[in-house]
Design an enzyme around this catalytic site. Sequence first.
Site, PDB file in Angstrom:
ATOM      1  N   ILE A  42       0.819  -1.211   0.000  1.00  0.00           N
ATOM      2  CA  ILE A  42       0.000   0.000   0.000  1.00  0.00           C
ATOM      3  C   ILE A  42       0.855   1.265   0.000  1.00  0.00           C
ATOM      4  CG2 ILE A  42      -0.181   0.203   2.532  1.00  0.00           C
ATOM      5  CD1 ILE A  42      -3.233   0.831   2.013  1.00  0.00           C
ATOM      6  N   LYS A  43       2.117   1.141   0.416  1.00  0.00           N
ATOM      7  CA  LYS A  43       2.986   2.311   0.546  1.00  0.00           C
ATOM      8  C   LYS A  43       3.318   2.957  -0.802  1.00  0.00           C
ATOM      9  CE  LYS A  43       3.704   1.993   5.082  1.00  0.00           C
ATOM     10  NZ  LYS A  43       3.399   3.024   6.052  1.00  0.00           N
TER      11      LYS A  43
END
Length: 453
Positions: A42-43
């Site tokens: 998700i980063k």
Amino acid sequence: MWYNNILETIGNTPLVKLNTITKNVPGTILAKIETTNPGNSIKDRMAVKMIDDAEKSGKLKPGGTIIEGTSGNTGMGLAMAAIIKGYKCIFTTTDKQSKEKVDALRAFGAEVIVCPTNVEPEDPRSYYSVSSRLEREVPNSWKPNQYDNLANSQAHYEQTGPEIWEQTEGKITHLVVGVGTGGTISGAGKYLKEKNPNIQIWGIDTYGSVFKKYKETGIFDKDEIYPYITEGIGEDFLPANVNFDVIDLFEKVTDKDAALMTRDIARKEGIFVGNSAGAAIGGLIQLKDKLKPEDVVVVIFHDHGSRYMGKMYNEDWLRERGFLEDEKLTAKSILAKKDATEIVTLDSTKSVLEAINTIKSMNISQIPVTQQGMIVGKIAESDILSALLENPGLKSAAISEIMTATFPFVDLNTSIDKISSLINKENSAVLVEDESGKIEIITQYDIINAISG
């Protein structure tokens, strides 16, 4: 249709219904599979947003160096974007992080500096402090500071929140997120609460972190802080991205429960995810009494399981920490099946002749050698034979002159597979400290006896 570069593929990750692992949890449980981002986490979303904002503000200039403290995933997103946009990267991380994460960052051409975990954030050795020092020292550099850079939560306000709202057709009732920097939960949570203030935003924390107590009491309690194994969630300070007004409650999950749940997600749902996903599902199961059958719960699955092969997906790593108790034989169970005998040792000052007599009288083939009560080596029949063939006069010499390296030490949770792999031509046994602190020896015979018994 094609994309112009890899960064354009970030986002629009699938929402997948969980069917087995949450079968006793009321409601429809949906996992947001962030592993389909190109950096497998998700980063990627906020890494690109932070860079874009820094370029627009002039903080990041052409040919610059990006310096960041990262547990691995943010670094991956930053490194990927840096390649496309022409920047260099230097990352600091902690020795708690998996080797796979560090290796992945280096694969993208980043320089990685590993710092100690068990120090205060203000300590000059901490990965926060080292990254700040490097930013001051390296010319034309910029530190994104994912913890306090609000572009982090803004990325999730603009992307993750709207995606979840659209994918659930506005039916979402609960969002469950492991909280580290706080960007995902605060950004997505803010967007969802603007759409429907009744949506519950639940943060998953870990023991050793300050979030839960701070949310409930407003007190930052340093006594809450201690080292923990779970990666990617929890903190020993309060990042600016954690918006406690958006988060309705925090639930703590133990290292053991998070690790075992991570494995269960792969085994029961076929979804290969990292440690924070295990913590998130563990927390959701602990909170199941707060849910109703009509609820629609979205759980963020932050990153990919391939970054944890040496940890949560390694049975010996789990056993060493006492997390895995299964039917496989361990050093402890081998000792339990072994006849109680006193381990025979010889002091390093004893002569080779005394060693020969001890081996004969005790009918054994190898003996651990001690010095001031500590095991410092071993002597075996083969060592004595080789030494005497070369120099028959060595009979009167001290055994310290011909002893070889000590047997490998294992702990009580070490698996039979690992013990067997350590017993070879050089090592005919392993040593283990039992629960009372007494040193015991395990030989090939003891393993055979334990299996057949």
